[in-house]
Write a protein that holds these residues in place. Structure first.
Motif, PDB file in Angstrom:
ATOM      1  N   TYR A  89      -1.359  16.686  -6.206  1.00  0.00           N
ATOM      2  CA  TYR A  89      -1.634  15.433  -6.913  1.00  0.00           C
ATOM      3  C   TYR A  89      -1.333  14.276  -5.967  1.00  0.00           C
ATOM      4  CZ  TYR A  89      -0.128  11.571  -9.953  1.00  0.00           C
ATOM      5  OH  TYR A  89       0.071  10.350 -10.525  1.00  0.00           O
ATOM      6  N   ILE A  90      -2.266  13.360  -5.858  1.00  0.00           N
ATOM      7  CA  ILE A  90      -2.072  12.227  -4.944  1.00  0.00           C
ATOM      8  C   ILE A  90      -2.182  10.919  -5.696  1.00  0.00           C
ATOM      9  CG2 ILE A  90      -3.030  11.016  -2.934  1.00  0.00           C
ATOM     10  CD1 ILE A  90      -4.048  14.162  -2.479  1.00  0.00           C
ATOM     11  N   TRP A  91      -1.216  10.094  -5.495  1.00  0.00           N
ATOM     12  CA  TRP A  91      -1.150   8.778  -6.140  1.00  0.00           C
ATOM     13  C   TRP A  91      -1.329   7.739  -5.049  1.00  0.00           C
ATOM     14  CZ3 TRP A  91       1.505   4.190  -6.092  1.00  0.00           C
ATOM     15  CH2 TRP A  91       1.550   3.461  -7.299  1.00  0.00           C
ATOM     16  N   GLU A  92      -2.381   6.939  -5.169  1.00  0.00           N
ATOM     17  CA  GLU A  92      -2.692   5.997  -4.096  1.00  0.00           C
ATOM     18  C   GLU A  92      -2.720   4.584  -4.648  1.00  0.00           C
ATOM     19  OE1 GLU A  92      -5.749   6.037  -0.392  1.00  0.00           O
ATOM     20  OE2 GLU A  92      -6.603   6.465  -2.356  1.00  0.00           O
ATOM     21  N   GLN A  93      -1.951   3.735  -4.016  1.00  0.00           N
ATOM     22  CA  GLN A  93      -1.938   2.334  -4.440  1.00  0.00           C
ATOM     23  C   GLN A  93      -2.531   1.487  -3.327  1.00  0.00           C
ATOM     24  OE1 GLN A  93       1.360   0.587  -6.751  1.00  0.00           O
ATOM     25  NE2 GLN A  93       1.755  -0.646  -4.939  1.00  0.00           N
ATOM     26  N   ASP A  94      -3.547   0.702  -3.677  1.00  0.00           N
ATOM     27  CA  ASP A  94      -4.141  -0.214  -2.694  1.00  0.00           C
ATOM     28  C   ASP A  94      -3.153  -1.327  -2.391  1.00  0.00           C
ATOM     29  OD1 ASP A  94      -6.397   1.226  -2.721  1.00  0.00           O
ATOM     30  OD2 ASP A  94      -7.653  -0.269  -3.709  1.00  0.00           O
ATOM     31  N   GLY A  95      -3.585  -2.227  -1.549  1.00  0.00           N
ATOM     32  CA  GLY A  95      -2.733  -3.380  -1.256  1.00  0.00           C
ATOM     33  C   GLY A  95      -2.399  -4.154  -2.531  1.00  0.00           C
TER      34      GLY A  95
ATOM     35  N   ARG B 215      -0.761 -10.628  -8.742  1.00  0.00           N
ATOM     36  CA  ARG B 215       0.084  -9.464  -9.019  1.00  0.00           C
ATOM     37  C   ARG B 215      -0.762  -8.257  -9.456  1.00  0.00           C
ATOM     38  NH1 ARG B 215       5.165  -9.513  -8.378  1.00  0.00           N
ATOM     39  NH2 ARG B 215       5.400  -7.635  -9.623  1.00  0.00           N
ATOM     40  N   LYS B 216      -1.870  -8.083  -8.774  1.00  0.00           N
ATOM     41  CA  LYS B 216      -2.763  -6.983  -9.131  1.00  0.00           C
ATOM     42  C   LYS B 216      -2.849  -5.954  -8.016  1.00  0.00           C
ATOM     43  CE  LYS B 216      -5.830  -9.365 -12.298  1.00  0.00           C
ATOM     44  NZ  LYS B 216      -7.110 -10.033 -12.336  1.00  0.00           N
ATOM     45  N   THR B 217      -3.091  -4.726  -8.428  1.00  0.00           N
ATOM     46  CA  THR B 217      -3.317  -3.649  -7.479  1.00  0.00           C
ATOM     47  C   THR B 217      -4.285  -2.656  -8.100  1.00  0.00           C
ATOM     48  OG1 THR B 217      -2.239  -2.002  -6.056  1.00  0.00           O
ATOM     49  CG2 THR B 217      -1.369  -2.219  -8.286  1.00  0.00           C
ATOM     50  N   ARG B 218      -4.811  -1.756  -7.259  1.00  0.00           N
ATOM     51  CA  ARG B 218      -5.679  -0.694  -7.774  1.00  0.00           C
ATOM     52  C   ARG B 218      -5.009   0.639  -7.505  1.00  0.00           C
ATOM     53  NH1 ARG B 218     -10.205   0.655  -9.981  1.00  0.00           N
ATOM     54  NH2 ARG B 218     -10.720  -1.518 -10.341  1.00  0.00           N
TER      55      ARG B 218
ATOM     56  N   TYR C  79      -7.475   2.738 -11.712  1.00  0.00           N
ATOM     57  CA  TYR C  79      -7.067   1.650 -12.609  1.00  0.00           C
ATOM     58  C   TYR C  79      -6.891   0.355 -11.844  1.00  0.00           C
ATOM     59  CZ  TYR C  79      -5.447   5.840 -14.989  1.00  0.00           C
ATOM     60  OH  TYR C  79      -5.378   7.080 -15.537  1.00  0.00           O
ATOM     61  N   SER C  80      -7.289  -0.715 -12.485  1.00  0.00           N
ATOM     62  CA  SER C  80      -6.960  -2.032 -11.963  1.00  0.00           C
ATOM     63  C   SER C  80      -5.782  -2.533 -12.796  1.00  0.00           C
ATOM     64  CB  SER C  80      -8.176  -2.951 -12.127  1.00  0.00           C
ATOM     65  OG  SER C  80      -7.775  -4.276 -11.929  1.00  0.00           O
ATOM     66  N   TRP C  81      -4.662  -2.723 -12.150  1.00  0.00           N
ATOM     67  CA  TRP C  81      -3.450  -3.071 -12.891  1.00  0.00           C
ATOM     68  C   TRP C  81      -2.880  -4.420 -12.455  1.00  0.00           C
ATOM     69  CZ3 TRP C  81      -0.339   2.178 -12.684  1.00  0.00           C
ATOM     70  CH2 TRP C  81      -0.819   3.007 -13.708  1.00  0.00           C
TER      71      TRP C  81
ATOM     72  N   GLU D 204       0.861  -1.197   0.000  1.00  0.00           N
ATOM     73  CA  GLU D 204       0.000   0.000   0.000  1.00  0.00           C
ATOM     74  C   GLU D 204       0.887   1.233   0.000  1.00  0.00           C
ATOM     75  OE1 GLU D 204      -2.992   0.453   3.035  1.00  0.00           O
ATOM     76  OE2 GLU D 204      -3.645  -1.617   2.702  1.00  0.00           O
ATOM     77  N   LEU D 205       0.442   2.250  -0.697  1.00  0.00           N
ATOM     78  CA  LEU D 205       1.282   3.430  -0.831  1.00  0.00           C
ATOM     79  C   LEU D 205       0.401   4.637  -1.100  1.00  0.00           C
ATOM     80  CD1 LEU D 205       4.352   3.775  -0.854  1.00  0.00           C
ATOM     81  CD2 LEU D 205       4.288   3.501  -3.333  1.00  0.00           C
ATOM     82  N   ARG D 206       0.698   5.727  -0.427  1.00  0.00           N
ATOM     83  CA  ARG D 206      -0.033   6.976  -0.709  1.00  0.00           C
ATOM     84  C   ARG D 206       1.004   8.077  -0.802  1.00  0.00           C
ATOM     85  NH1 ARG D 206      -5.343   9.045  -0.241  1.00  0.00           N
ATOM     86  NH2 ARG D 206      -5.330  11.267   0.212  1.00  0.00           N
ATOM     87  N   LEU D 207       1.144   8.641  -1.947  1.00  0.00           N
ATOM     88  CA  LEU D 207       2.179   9.631  -2.196  1.00  0.00           C
ATOM     89  C   LEU D 207       1.539  10.885  -2.756  1.00  0.00           C
ATOM     90  CD1 LEU D 207       4.569   7.145  -3.960  1.00  0.00           C
ATOM     91  CD2 LEU D 207       4.757   7.955  -1.619  1.00  0.00           C
TER      92      LEU D 207
END
Ligand SMILES: C[S@@+](CC[C@H](N)C(=O)[O-])C[C@H]1O[C@@H](n2cnc3c(N)ncnc32)[C@H](O)[C@@H]1O
Length: 392
Positions: free
Chosen positions: A287-293, A299-302, A322-324, A275-278
């Motif tokens: 601008y905020i970039w947020e990555q879920d768990g 190997r997926k994240t949102r 995005y679902s990546w 998880e990451l919030r930058l």
């Protein structure tokens, strides 16, 4: 659409760097930008009082007043994209791996608002560009805000298609509704023979309205492409290997038989698998970039991109989401080779790690680290890569 703090020094604080046309600071600060990657690892800002959920529709970006809320696409372009930096690498890769001619014909897959394509066309009057994306709203915004500001000559060399990269030939052309450029006609000086000279001002006029006009890509004559690109980690939108290989096959088949390159980008590092919030501050917004768990099995994240507008005291939460699937570099290489690419090259840049980013102020991206071609690379907290597939 969107990235973290990727790229060379040509990128801002997001995965890609950008705003070439609309960011007044772009010219001065282009050298400091980086991409959609997480902007900065600093603590979250204090919450503003008013919260806007989702994109704000119907806002004009043409003449914004202080209280106007800029569209999410404009904010994205300013914080995430860096078309000039990407183009300089595209040219370098083409000359290195193909050579013998200058690249003229570009296809931008997953193009969103096709900022890269419009920048590409600006730099040489012989160039053409094709953009392809699933998001009709982004393509329409491009028509009204990016294409509307470019000259008629540039417009005529751009073909935007609405459709799926997995079925490109079924994608439909987007054009201005009235299908022609109504130039601003100006009567000027009398000629010596007494007749008036009519000057056609080279600006796209009228009320542009992007519409699908029914023409399919397979029925539309396009030059063989010298370069096809898929930026801002867009290939991570494809989750299945079979889709990735199929997409790469389409790309390879559209490249020039005289030789061409496919270029995509990827991010990774230990920080990309948690998880990451930058965040990164720009003069009028954060601008905020947020990555879920991160799911290690799939190997997926949102990823969610949020914008906090200081002056307007508003938030655009989840402006983009995005679902990546975070593909690994060797997986991408295998798929490109399976799709028929002759060789695959990795160019990697280490990104500042979280602690380092906290000490970076403004647009700066910290150490001046360039992308380098590598055949092996030790794992880091954060890295960005260009992957170049060479065809035939
Ligand atoms: C991360 S954004 C990248 C936008 C732009 N290329 C950039 O550099 O900022 C991903 C884009 O891919 C588009 N997209 C996702 N899946 C797609 C597909 N299968 N075919 C076409 N476009 C797709 C989305 O609509 C979105 O605009």
């Amino acid at each position: 659409m969107g990235k973290q703090g990727k790229k060379h020094n040509h990128h801002k604080a997001t995965r890609r760097g950008g705003g070439a046309f609309f960011n007044p600071q772009e010219e001065e600060e282009d050298h400091q930008q980086y991409p959609l990657h997480p902007p900065s690892a600093s603590q979250e800002e204090e919450e503003e009082e008013v919260e806007e959920e989702g994109p704000i529709e119907g806002q004009s970006d043409q003449n914004p007043s202080i209280n106007d809320v800029p569209s999410k696409f404009l904010l994205y372009q300013q914080s995430v994209q860096s078309p000039k930096g990407d183009i300089s690498y595209l040219q370098k890769f083409f000359l290195m791996y193909v050579g013998g001619r200058f690249p003229l014909h570009l296809q931008e897959d997953f193009c969103g608002t096709a900022l890269l394509s419009t920048e590409w066309l600006h730099t040489d009057s012989r160039r053409t560009a094709v953009g392809l994306d699933l998001d009709l709203e982004a393509l329409n915004w491009c028509m009204e805000n990016n294409v509307n500001k470019i000259g008629a000559d540039v417009y005529s060399r751009l073909s935007l298609f609405h459709g799926n990269v997995l079925h490109p030939f079924e994608a439909r052309l987007i054009k201005f509704e009235n299908q022609h450029l109504i130039g601003k006609l100006t009567l000027s000086d009398k000629k010596q023979d007494g007749s008036d000279t009519v000057l056609l001002e080279s600006t796209v006029q009228g009320n542009p309205c992007g519409v699908t006009n029914g023409k399919l890509m397979k029925d539309f004559p396009l030059p063989e492409r010298d370069i096809i690109c898929a930026f801002n980690y867009s290939c991570c939108c494809l989750h299945r290997r079979i889709e990735l290989v199929s997409y790469f096959e389409h790309a390879r088949n559209s490249l020039s038989r005289k030789g061409g390159i496919f270029v995509m980008d990827l991010y990774g590092g230990t920080s990309s698998e948690c998880e990451l919030r930058l965040q990164r501050k720009f003069p009028s917004f954060t601008y905020i970039w947020e990555q879920d768990g991160f799911d290690i099995v799939q190997r997926k994240t949102r990823i969610s991109l949020h914008f906090h507008l200081q002056k307007q005291q508003k938030k655009l939460r989840h402006a983009f989401s995005y679902s990546w699937r975070l593909w690994s570099l060797p997986e991408i290489k295998d798929c490109l080779e399976e799709a028929g690419f002759r060789s695959v090259h990795f160019w990697i840049r280490q990104m500042p790690d979280a602690e380092e980013i906290k000490s970076i102020k403004g647009f700066g991206s910290g150490r001046e680290v360039k992308y380098e071609e590598v055949s092996s690379f030790e794992q880091k907290d954060s890295w960005n890569a260009y992957v170049v597939g060479v065809a035939p």
